[in-house]
Write an enzyme that holds these catalytic residues in place. Structure first.
Site, PDB file in Angstrom:
ATOM      1  N   HIS A  71      60.993  46.578   5.884  1.00 59.26           N
ATOM      2  CA  HIS A  71      61.993  46.946   4.872  1.00 59.26           C
ATOM      3  C   HIS A  71      63.253  46.097   4.994  1.00 59.26           C
ATOM      4  O   HIS A  71      64.020  46.000   4.037  1.00 59.26           O
ATOM      5  CB  HIS A  71      62.403  48.415   5.037  1.00 59.26           C
ATOM      6  CG  HIS A  71      61.643  49.392   4.182  1.00 59.26           C
ATOM      7  ND1 HIS A  71      61.356  49.164   2.853  1.00 59.26           N
ATOM      8  CD2 HIS A  71      61.141  50.628   4.463  1.00 59.26           C
ATOM      9  CE1 HIS A  71      60.706  50.220   2.356  1.00 59.26           C
ATOM     10  NE2 HIS A  71      60.549  51.111   3.318  1.00 59.26           N
ATOM     11  N   ALA A 127      60.149  58.008   8.854  1.00 60.15           N
ATOM     12  CA  ALA A 127      61.189  57.194   9.457  1.00 60.15           C
ATOM     13  C   ALA A 127      62.059  56.612   8.356  1.00 60.15           C
ATOM     14  O   ALA A 127      61.704  56.690   7.185  1.00 60.15           O
ATOM     15  CB  ALA A 127      60.581  56.055  10.273  1.00 60.15           C
ATOM     16  N   MET A 128      63.192  56.025   8.749  1.00 62.78           N
ATOM     17  CA  MET A 128      64.135  55.528   7.753  1.00 62.78           C
ATOM     18  C   MET A 128      64.699  54.175   8.166  1.00 62.78           C
ATOM     19  O   MET A 128      65.140  53.997   9.296  1.00 62.78           O
ATOM     20  CB  MET A 128      65.266  56.571   7.588  1.00 62.78           C
ATOM     21  CG  MET A 128      66.287  56.195   6.546  1.00 62.78           C
ATOM     22  SD  MET A 128      65.535  56.045   4.894  1.00 62.78           S
ATOM     23  CE  MET A 128      66.547  54.733   4.233  1.00 62.78           C
ATOM     24  N   GLU A 129      64.698  53.254   7.209  1.00 68.26           N
ATOM     25  CA  GLU A 129      64.982  51.842   7.472  1.00 68.26           C
ATOM     26  C   GLU A 129      66.455  51.463   7.454  1.00 68.26           C
ATOM     27  O   GLU A 129      66.794  50.293   7.202  1.00 68.26           O
ATOM     28  CB  GLU A 129      64.236  50.995   6.437  1.00 68.26           C
ATOM     29  CG  GLU A 129      64.778  51.063   4.981  1.00 68.26           C
ATOM     30  CD  GLU A 129      64.084  52.082   4.081  1.00 68.26           C
ATOM     31  OE1 GLU A 129      63.505  53.055   4.606  1.00 68.26           O
ATOM     32  OE2 GLU A 129      64.126  51.900   2.860  1.00 68.26           O
ATOM     33  N   GLU A 143      58.905  50.327  -1.767  1.00 61.22           N
ATOM     34  CA  GLU A 143      57.912  51.081  -0.992  1.00 61.22           C
ATOM     35  C   GLU A 143      56.493  50.535  -1.168  1.00 61.22           C
ATOM     36  O   GLU A 143      55.761  50.371  -0.192  1.00 61.22           O
ATOM     37  CB  GLU A 143      57.989  52.574  -1.314  1.00 61.22           C
ATOM     38  CG  GLU A 143      59.315  53.240  -0.899  1.00 61.22           C
ATOM     39  CD  GLU A 143      59.654  53.070   0.577  1.00 61.22           C
ATOM     40  OE1 GLU A 143      58.777  52.685   1.377  1.00 61.22           O
ATOM     41  OE2 GLU A 143      60.824  53.330   0.934  1.00 61.22           O
ATOM     42  N   GLU A 160      68.877  58.428   2.433  1.00 64.23           N
ATOM     43  CA  GLU A 160      67.962  58.227   1.308  1.00 64.23           C
ATOM     44  C   GLU A 160      67.339  59.576   0.919  1.00 64.23           C
ATOM     45  O   GLU A 160      66.960  60.330   1.801  1.00 64.23           O
ATOM     46  CB  GLU A 160      66.848  57.250   1.674  1.00 64.23           C
ATOM     47  CG  GLU A 160      66.003  56.893   0.465  1.00 64.23           C
ATOM     48  CD  GLU A 160      64.924  55.840   0.754  1.00 64.23           C
ATOM     49  OE1 GLU A 160      64.703  55.487   1.930  1.00 64.23           O
ATOM     50  OE2 GLU A 160      64.318  55.393  -0.220  1.00 64.23           O
ATOM     51  N   HIS A 178      56.451  49.126   9.185  1.00 62.70           N
ATOM     52  CA  HIS A 178      56.947  49.463   7.845  1.00 62.70           C
ATOM     53  C   HIS A 178      58.481  49.404   7.793  1.00 62.70           C
ATOM     54  O   HIS A 178      59.052  48.734   6.924  1.00 62.70           O
ATOM     55  CB  HIS A 178      56.446  50.854   7.469  1.00 62.70           C
ATOM     56  CG  HIS A 178      56.851  51.322   6.107  1.00 62.70           C
ATOM     57  ND1 HIS A 178      56.039  51.181   5.014  1.00 62.70           N
ATOM     58  CD2 HIS A 178      57.986  51.911   5.660  1.00 62.70           C
ATOM     59  CE1 HIS A 178      56.653  51.662   3.946  1.00 62.70           C
ATOM     60  NE2 HIS A 178      57.845  52.127   4.319  1.00 62.70           N
ATOM     61  N   GLU A 179      59.133  50.088   8.716  1.00 72.97           N
ATOM     62  CA  GLU A 179      60.607  50.123   8.669  1.00 72.97           C
ATOM     63  C   GLU A 179      61.183  48.744   8.954  1.00 72.97           C
ATOM     64  O   GLU A 179      62.161  48.337   8.341  1.00 72.97           O
ATOM     65  CB  GLU A 179      61.173  51.161   9.646  1.00 72.97           C
ATOM     66  CG  GLU A 179      60.609  52.579   9.505  1.00 72.97           C
ATOM     67  CD  GLU A 179      60.562  53.119   8.090  1.00 72.97           C
ATOM     68  OE1 GLU A 179      61.425  52.744   7.266  1.00 72.97           O
ATOM     69  OE2 GLU A 179      59.636  53.919   7.793  1.00 72.97           O
TER      70      GLU A 179
HETATM   71  N1  TRP Z   1      62.511  54.991   3.005  1.00 73.15           N
HETATM   72  C1  TRP Z   1      61.738  55.734   3.944  1.00 73.15           C
HETATM   73  C2  TRP Z   1      60.489  54.941   4.202  1.00 73.15           C
HETATM   74  O1  TRP Z   1      59.593  54.895   3.430  1.00 73.15           O
HETATM   75  C3  TRP Z   1      61.324  57.089   3.526  1.00 73.15           C
HETATM   76  C4  TRP Z   1      62.332  58.114   3.169  1.00 73.15           C
HETATM   77  C5  TRP Z   1      62.771  58.427   1.956  1.00 73.15           C
HETATM   78  C6  TRP Z   1      62.845  59.106   3.998  1.00 73.15           C
HETATM   79  N2  TRP Z   1      63.541  59.537   1.974  1.00 73.15           N
HETATM   80  C7  TRP Z   1      63.579  59.981   3.214  1.00 73.15           C
HETATM   81  C8  TRP Z   1      62.753  59.319   5.342  1.00 73.15           C
HETATM   82  C9  TRP Z   1      64.174  61.123   3.739  1.00 73.15           C
HETATM   83  C10 TRP Z   1      63.360  60.436   5.873  1.00 73.15           C
HETATM   84  C11 TRP Z   1      64.047  61.328   5.075  1.00 73.15           C
HETATM   85  O2  TRP Z   1      60.371  54.263   5.128  1.00 73.15           O
HETATM   86 ZN    ZN Z   2      59.353  52.776   3.170  1.00 77.02          ZN
END
Ligand code: TRP
Ligand code: ZN
Length: 875
Positions: A307, A268-270, A326, A127, A303-304
């Site tokens: 998602h 973090a990333m979901e 978000e 993302e 949060h993750e």
């Molecule tokens: N989707 C992630 C969140 O809000 C955030 C996110 C977007 C992200 N771009 C990213 C995390 C790049 C890491 C690197 O939970």
């Molecule tokens: Zn998010």
């Protein structure tokens, strides 16, 4: 091959209005990764289907890729063009298998987007548009495919090979390598793809869902960190339970994995079934993490996880809709934290973020609506506006609909859009259709940027027992959006009589709901049967993200601090009282006068401090002054020195006036064994708030040094160090040396130390920051290290950063120049203090503008910085 896409012309903006469906879609993708540090081969076989009548070219996105081969239906294809950013294929059949082999260099990937190495392992971040750095693809969120992923790597170095979904096959190869194949049954956009390979310690647990399915839970951490993963696991289980109970939403795969990595651009990333986390939001034990860190872990894990429904099961049609996932997911994680802990304290902390950094963003050159209209670099729009204000917009819908109708709206939203890519309008429509509440005007919050100012006047007529509340709303022009229209603002109010009883709201014998619908530029609300002049509580719970202007008297504010029924309103009254005297004193200091606080104000805070019916965590919030940055936001021209002087002196005045009470409470709250129950955290919060005041007094500051020595946990250690740092106490130097000796091997813990170095108010602070950059634990390529040192100096140490000689500005430009080449996404976060140059005096404005002009001339200026520099210079 250069790491950054070389920039020939100015980068092109994209507009929300230009959305068109893709000519082709991809239904399935079969991946094979042959992982090597510097040369990883990736083969992707995609099923491509044309969605239009004409035989259009297929334009795939790519970035920094080396193309090895292209095949259509298994035979070599030559009718294509490849550029730095795309692969265009022509003369294609209506549906076909497309094979693409690419070659990437994970070790050289300092951008931390696409496939890169963090520590010893491989990981991905896709993302928003990082997938195109792995393979040529329709890298847009409205293309949903089923993924199968085979990962091949050396078995000794990378015993764990992970990707999304379920593990379906594995095997050994004869050259010391092994492979695992994963299959994700849920079609997903490319940005949710993830791959991880490495050697880890694993914390395992299980969760039984409400329908009785068993889910394996696995948290992967660097070897040796197993004793720091328990809180993350507990938070995950709490999240899964909470989402079932409050939202009726159940997890949908048989396994949920979280990997903690040290090199990560954001929180973090979901990724579906395989979250990748900044280790900051996973690793904690009482020796290494503060209570604030624990709260962050709970919120981000939640949060993750949330998602999975709001983001993954229903994703975004295009990136302009980012707030769809978000804003809603932040709302959900805030509710989660509030249901599990203190609702009032959570609300206060979130409102501080709104009134400080989010309002500042609304005033600056990057100001945008929660659903932006124009984007150059998508990474620049993961903002406080999209996230936090986006959550406030969802919260306003919740306020207008009530929990029951809101949940009916959520249910309808999933019935309509599960498995698809949706828009913000789709969400509002579902809420409207399920509730019958008209949201026509309300939708303007999605398109209008800026913070409305709501001016309230009241008039009481004793004879008619009538109370009139007149409300005017006005939103000032923001960057690129001059004309503003009235918004639908839910204004939650309460009226109190002189002994603090709530007065029922009515007009002409009809009851009136406490949430008023403000929809016009000017509106009058009438209340009758009001037997005495009431005290009004306005925007209870911060029911809308606005600035309130109302001429409260000191007496009314002190009254609300004591009598308002909800804690938030009491805190808010205290903040308004402080704000009045901070403003007056800033004006005084500018005229060479002393800082003073009336006895009545001191007494009001003494009352809060001594109130035994209040939660200590709440008292700690009551006693916190607004940050210097929040105060700066009240002014057209900011006087950083006066703000700093007044904030410091008000703290000192309160500290001396309340010294006995602060000391007594400090001592009475001394702790037994460290634990994480809310009550224990709350006591530490208040005790450490007392300590931060006591640091200003001659007697009290001895407690700071004592606490560092006797502390058995990081919360108390850091509180002591922060107090010593802020008050420039003699014990600071020794503490800093001791801490660094103890923790140099652990970057995550050292981040706290770097943060203090950045925030150090001493006159030689910048020299010290520069010296700190050669500390063995510092690494400019690690975003956590850089943020803690550099952002804490540039964004949170205004007096030193804005030094009149421009030395702070020159420092930031040096850092940005280096990061523009290695990690522009991080650079783009750090540049923020430059964007607001307009609110400083002319000398500082000129200095900052000159730095921006230098940056504009950088060779290979990345899109991330280009977009912000250009907007800043254009304002
Ligand atoms: N989707 C992630 C969140 O809000 C955030 C996110 C977007 C992200 N771009 C990213 C995390 C790049 C890491 C690197 O939970
Ligand atoms: Zn998010």
């Amino acid at each position: 091959m250069s790491e950054l896409s070389t920039q020939t012309a100015s980068p092109k903006a994209k507009y929300r209005a230009d959305y068109i469906k893709p000519d082709y879609t991809i239904t399935d993708i079969d991946f094979e990764f042959d992982l090597y540090d510097t040369a990883t081969h990736i083969v992707a076989v995609s099923k491509v289907v044309r969605q239009v009548e004409t035989d259009a070219a297929l334009v795939l996105n790519g970035d920094g890729l080396e193309l090895v081969r292209v095949e259509v239906n298994g035979t070599a294809w030559s009718d294509y063009d490849v550029s730095e950013s795309s692969l265009t294929l022509r003369s294609l059949p209506a549906s076909f298998d497309l094979t693409i082999e690419t070659l990437v260099n994970p070790e050289a990937n300092t951008l931390l987007e696409g496939l890169y190495k963090s520590g010893g392992g491989f990981c991905t971040q896709c993302e928003a548009e990082g997938f195109r750095r792995i393979t040529f693809y329709l890298d847009r969120p409205d293309v949903l495919a089923r993924f199968t992923t085979k990962v091949i790597a050396d078995k000794t170095s990378f015993p764990y090979l992970l990707s999304n979904g379920n593990r379906v096959a594995e095997g050994d190869l004869d050259n010391g390598r092994h492979w695992v194949q994963w299959q994700d049954p849920f079609p997903k956009p490319s940005y949710l793809f993830a791959l991880v390979a490495g050697d880890f310690d694993v914390l395992r647990d299980k969760f039984k869902t409400m329908s009785g399915r068993d889910v394996e839970l696995e948290i992967f951490v660097d070897k040796g960190n197993l004793d720091r993963a328990d809180y993350a696991m507990a938070s995950l289980i709490n999240s899964m339970k909470w989402d079932e109970e409050r939202f009726g939403l159940e997890y949908d795969l048989d396994i949920y994995m979280i990997v903690a990595v040290d090199f990560f651009n954001m929180g973090a990333m979901e990724n579906k079934g395989l979250n990748v986390f900044n280790s900051k939001f996973v690793l904690a034990n009482s020796k290494t993490a503060t209570d604030t860190d624990y709260q962050g872990i709970e919120a981000v894990i939640g949060h993750e996880y949330f998602h999975n429904w709001t983001g993954n099961r229903v994703t975004c049609r295009d990136w302009f809709q980012l707030s769809l996932k978000e804003g809603l997911t932040v709302f959900r994680d805030q509710e989660f934290s509030s249901d599990l802990g203190s609702r009032a304290v959570n609300r206060i902390q979130n409102v501080r973020i709104m009134r400080g950094p989010q309002f500042a963003e609304d005033r600056g050159p990057m100001s945008h609506p929660i659903r932006p209209e124009k984007v150059i670099e998508m990474n620049n729009f993961y903002t406080l506006t999209v996230y936090e204000k986006g959550s406030e917009v969802i919260r306003m819908m919740h306020t207008l609909l009530g929990e029951e109708k809101f949940q009916a709206g959520i249910k309808l939203y999933f019935e309509r859009h599960d498995g698809t890519a949706a828009t913000c309008d789709d969400f509002a429509q579902a809420m409207e259709d399920a509730s019958g509440v008209d949201l026509t005007l309300f939708r303007r919050w999605y398109s209008q940027a800026g913070t409305p100012v709501v001016t309230v006047t009241t008039d009481y007529n004793a004879e008619q027992k009538r109370y009139l509340v007149t409300i005017e709303q006005n939103t000032a022009p923001t960057a690129g959006q001059d004309d503003k229209l009235p918004l639908h603002i839910p204004m939650d109010i309460e009226l109190y009589d002189s002994v603090g009883h709530v007065i029922a709201l009515e007009c002409n014998g009809e009851p009136i709901h406490h949430v008023l619908n403000v929809t016009e530029a000017k509106q009058v609300f009438e209340f009758d049967n009001v037997n005495e002049k009431p005290v009004i509580s306005l925007f209870r719970e911060f029911s809308a993200p606005v600035v309130l202007e109302y001429g409260y008297s000191d007496e009314e504010l002190v009254f609300l601090m004591v009598h308002a029924r909800n804690e938030f309103a009491r805190w808010d009254a205290g903040q308004m009282l402080l704000a009045k005297y901070i403003r007056t004193n800033i004006a005084n200091v500018q005229q060479g006068k002393d800082v003073e606080l009336p006895e009545s104000v001191i007494d009001a805070f003494r009352g809060a401090l001594l109130d035994e019916n209040l939660d200590p965590a709440f008292i700690a919030e009551m006693l916190a002054l607004p940050s210097e940055n929040e105060i700066a936001g009240w002014y057209k021209i900011v006087d950083v020195d006066a703000i700093n002087a007044v904030a410091g002196k008000i703290s000192a005045i309160l500290a001396y006036a309340l010294e006995d009470e602060l000391t007594a409470i400090y001592r009475s709250l001394s702790q037994g064994e460290y634990n994480l129950a809310h009550e224990a955290m709350a006591k530490r919060a208040l005790r450490n708030r007392c300590l931060s005041y006591l640091a200003h007094t001659e007697e009290g500051n001895k407690l700071v040094a004592e606490q560092y020595v006797s502390s058995d946990n990081m919360t108390d250690t850091m509180a002591s160090m922060a107090a010593a740092n802020n008050a420039e106490l003699p014990c600071r130097a020794e503490q800093m040396t001791d801490f660094s000796d103890k923790w140099t091997h652990d970057g995550l813990v050292m981040d706290k130390w770097f943060m203090l170095q950045g925030a150090n108010p001493a006159a030689d602070s910048l020299a010290n920051v520069r010296k700190t950059m050669s500390h063995p634990a510092f690494d400019l390529k690690n975003p956590n290290r850089t943020r803690n040192l550099v952002a804490s100096f540039c964004a949170n140490n205004p007096v030193r950063f804005h030094a009149k000689d421009g030395s702070g500005y020159a420092f930031l430009t040096e850092i940005l120049t280096a990061l523009n080449a290695s990690n522009p996404q991080v650079a783009s976060r750090l540049i923020e203090p430059f964007l607001k140059y307009r609110v400083y005096d002319e000398q500082r404005q000129a200095l900052m503008r000159a730095e921006l002009e230098k940056l504009a001339k950088l060779e290979n200026l990345a899109n991330d910085l280009f977009e912000k520099v250009q907007k800043a210079l254009d304002q």
